[in-house]
Scaffold this motif. Structure first.
Motif, mmCIF file in Angstrom:
data_model
loop_
_atom_site.group_PDB
_atom_site.id
_atom_site.type_symbol
_atom_site.label_atom_id
_atom_site.label_comp_id
_atom_site.label_asym_id
_atom_site.label_seq_id
_atom_site.Cartn_x
_atom_site.Cartn_y
_atom_site.Cartn_z
ATOM 1 N N LEU A 88 0.841 -1.191 0.000
ATOM 2 C CA LEU A 88 0.000 0.000 0.000
ATOM 3 C C LEU A 88 0.882 1.249 0.000
ATOM 4 O O LEU A 88 2.039 1.202 0.438
ATOM 5 C CB LEU A 88 -0.910 0.000 1.227
ATOM 6 C CG LEU A 88 -1.949 -1.129 1.301
ATOM 7 C CD1 LEU A 88 -2.627 -1.122 2.676
ATOM 8 C CD2 LEU A 88 -2.986 -0.976 0.203
ATOM 9 N N PRO A 89 0.355 2.378 -0.448
ATOM 10 C CA PRO A 89 1.166 3.612 -0.473
ATOM 11 C C PRO A 89 1.770 3.965 0.879
ATOM 12 O O PRO A 89 2.923 4.424 0.950
ATOM 13 C CB PRO A 89 0.154 4.670 -0.932
ATOM 14 C CG PRO A 89 -0.825 3.924 -1.764
ATOM 15 C CD PRO A 89 -0.954 2.584 -1.104
ATOM 16 N N SER A 90 1.020 3.754 1.961
ATOM 17 C CA SER A 90 1.520 4.100 3.298
ATOM 18 C C SER A 90 2.658 3.191 3.738
ATOM 19 O O SER A 90 3.369 3.492 4.701
ATOM 20 C CB SER A 90 0.374 4.018 4.305
ATOM 21 O OG SER A 90 -0.171 2.704 4.332
ATOM 22 N N GLU A 91 2.847 2.064 3.028
ATOM 23 C CA GLU A 91 3.891 1.111 3.388
ATOM 24 C C GLU A 91 5.059 1.143 2.402
ATOM 25 O O GLU A 91 5.846 0.203 2.318
ATOM 26 C CB GLU A 91 3.286 -0.297 3.433
ATOM 27 C CG GLU A 91 2.182 -0.446 4.468
ATOM 28 C CD GLU A 91 1.451 -1.778 4.342
ATOM 29 O OE1 GLU A 91 1.692 -2.503 3.346
ATOM 30 O OE2 GLU A 91 0.638 -2.092 5.229
ATOM 31 N N ARG A 92 5.163 2.245 1.670
ATOM 32 C CA ARG A 92 6.248 2.395 0.686
ATOM 33 C C ARG A 92 7.162 3.540 1.136
ATOM 34 O O ARG A 92 6.968 4.695 0.757
ATOM 35 C CB ARG A 92 5.658 2.667 -0.697
ATOM 36 C CG ARG A 92 4.905 1.479 -1.279
ATOM 37 C CD ARG A 92 4.260 1.803 -2.604
ATOM 38 N NE ARG A 92 3.585 0.629 -3.165
ATOM 39 C CZ ARG A 92 4.055 -0.153 -4.137
ATOM 40 N NH1 ARG A 92 5.224 0.146 -4.707
ATOM 41 N NH2 ARG A 92 3.378 -1.197 -4.562
ATOM 42 N N PRO A 93 8.208 3.233 1.905
ATOM 43 C CA PRO A 93 9.082 4.289 2.440
ATOM 44 C C PRO A 93 10.068 4.854 1.417
ATOM 45 O O PRO A 93 10.657 5.916 1.639
ATOM 46 C CB PRO A 93 9.821 3.580 3.569
ATOM 47 C CG PRO A 93 9.875 2.143 3.127
ATOM 48 C CD PRO A 93 8.591 1.893 2.385
#
Length: 512
Positions: free
Chosen positions: A345-350
């Motif tokens: 997910l976008p929030s899990e792409r650092p």
């Protein structure tokens, strides 16, 4: 005797003067011939201040020494004055867009700005308009295709999009009308001629696997394929550009000219055995080829065919409106062509941006020099190892990155574009002359980022300027467009097999 010597000296003087006059005339004629052949080679007053280059009579002349970025000279291998032909053309960091007429009434194309999608679309539209004005054949098949074109152009806007998201397309109703007409109308004949491994022997793994998967699925198809060539709208030439190249390497090494002759002999065989090639000079025939050499190998004897090419280089001979782009897909296993599909997910792409690959061509070394170890969330590497662990790490980076950098190498295409879509990473395409797959209908700017090659030094700033909302929107569209880039052992509606065939169908419809 005394009077004879002055006469001899006088004759020698006259002969010397005559020789000087003849030599002078020859020099003048040579200079005039050069000026007539290249009237603007030395006139830089009308050229872009960035690049002094022109295209006269389809011959390229470049001097790219002034194309720099933060002190780094681009295109260093092409710096010599007077660099001509395809090799310079394909490596140029500018695209030939602005057309002017010089004082002699000749068409002169001046490199100004790098190619953008809007320019490609304008070329497509102008090509379509020109094809409409040509004299039409009166065969049943041509009338069917003309009728299909009218329905595509003048059909009503559809109330239902059949589950497709309109934001992915330039005109979703037009796409659906065209796709439905393809399903209802199109018939393809496949030539049986040709021996394995060059013909009828698909390779299903590696970075050139697209041509193999299409060949396999096309030859097994029962919906579009007909046994009677008289019923066909299109004729498929089922050869593998990859197998052609590999076979020539395994045996006696052969030059490109030898391989071109090999294909010429094949088309000669087809034209002598069947009437269909000669009827249109191959215009209703098509080929699907992914190897780097495919464009050059097919440009002469197969140049009038519809060519579906991975190497869709607008500056190297790719013709919008006739040729189509074949997506390059890196397939690890033929048993599961889309293994590990999906990402985080976008929030899990650092990671902001990721690239790893060989340092092919001029652009990638600059990308590495500019961004390797410069910012913690910019993961820009050179080539990674080819072992199983490193390949898994490569996929992990893609699945964990917001943007995946798809930078051209020696050629304009890269399988990273489709890999990015597989792993739900927004593609960042840095390849000025690359024509994206299915751009005739897909709105690429809605789910990817295009960065000019000259702006690679501004990559971080460009990506950080994209808002979180805009990124979220692009990420969602990448997930939605995924279905158009997937190989299935048994093709399904709107998948990669059908999208490739649809692009070929579209160009056939508009070439009637």
């Amino acid at each position: 005797m005394e009077t004879g010597r002055p006469l001899q000296r006088l004759c020698r003087i006259q002969i010397q003067r005559l020789l000087i006059l003849i030599i002078s005339l020859v020099v003048v004629l040579i200079v005039l011939a050069q000026l007539l052949a290249f009237p603007y080679k030395n006139d830089t007053s009308i050229l872009s201040p960035v690049t002094k280059g022109i295209l006269v009579h389809k011959v390229s002349i470049y001097n790219n020494t002034s194309i720099t970025h933060e002190g780094v000279v681009l295109n260093e291998s092409k710096r010599e004055e007077g660099c001509k032909g395809y090799d310079c053309n394909s490596e140029s960091l500018v695209s030939k867009i602005v057309a002017k007429v010089n004082d002699l009434g000749q068409n002169v194309t001046i490199p100004s700005q790098p190619t953008r999608l809007s320019y490609m679309i304008s070329v497509l539209e102008s090509t379509t308009l020109n094809e409409k004005n040509k004299e039409k054949l009166s065969s049943v098949h041509e009338r069917q295709l003309q009728h299909a074109r009218m329905q595509i152009e003048k059909g009503h806007t559809l109330a239902s999009t059949g589950g497709l998201h309109a934001s992915l397309y330039r005109n979703v109703s037009r796409f659906l009308r065209s796709y439905k007409l393809m399903e209802d109308t199109l018939k393809v004949y496949i030539y049986k001629e040709g021996k394995k491994p060059i013909y009828h022997d698909p390779k299903l793994r590696g970075i050139y696997a697209s041509e193999g998967w299409f060949m396999k699925l096309m030859e097994k198809n029962r919906h579009f394929v007909v046994k009677d060539p008289k019923k066909a709208h299109l004729f498929y030439l089922p050869f593998s550009s990859l197998k052609l190249r590999l076979t020539s390497q395994e045996h006696t090494p052969q030059s490109r000219k030898n391989l071109e002759l090999y294909l010429k002999n094949y088309t000669t065989l087809i034209s002598r055995k069947y009437p269909f090639w000669n009827r249109t000079n191959g215009a209703d025939h098509f080929l699907v080829a992914c190897h780097d050499w495919a464009m050059k190998l097919t440009k002469d004897d197969m140049g009038n065919c519809i060519r579906s090419l991975c190497n869709s280089n607008l500056a190297g001979g790719f013709k919008i409106g006739k040729d189509t782009t074949l997506p390059a897909t890196y397939i690890r296993t033929s048993e599961d062509p889309v293994k590990d599909l999906g990402g985080k997910l976008p929030s899990e792409r650092p990671i902001l941006a990721f690239f790893a690959g060989g340092m092919h061509g001029n652009l990638r070394p600059i990308l590495l020099r500019q961004w390797h170890d410069k910012e913690p969330d910019m993961k820009i590497f050179g080539p990674m190892a080819r072992d199983v662990e490193s390949k898994a790490k490569y996929r992990m980076y893609m699945k964990s990155s917001k943007y995946c950098i798809c930078a051209r190498g020696y050629e304009v295409f890269t399988p990273r574009i489709v890999e990015a879509v597989y792993y739900e990473c927004v593609p960042v395409i840095i390849s000025d002359d690359y024509v994206p797959p299915f751009f005739e209908f897909l709105d690429w700017e809605g789910f990817s980022v295009f960065v000019l090659e000259k702006d690679v030094g501004n990559l971080s700033r460009i990506l950080r300027a994209i808002s979180d909302e805009k990124y979220q929107e692009m990420w969602e569209r990448v997930k939605m467009v995924q279905q158009h880039f997937i190989w299935h052992k048994t093709p399904v509606k709107f998948d990669l097999f059908h999208m490739i065939l649809h692009s070929i169908w579209t160009n056939r419809v508009y070439r009637t």
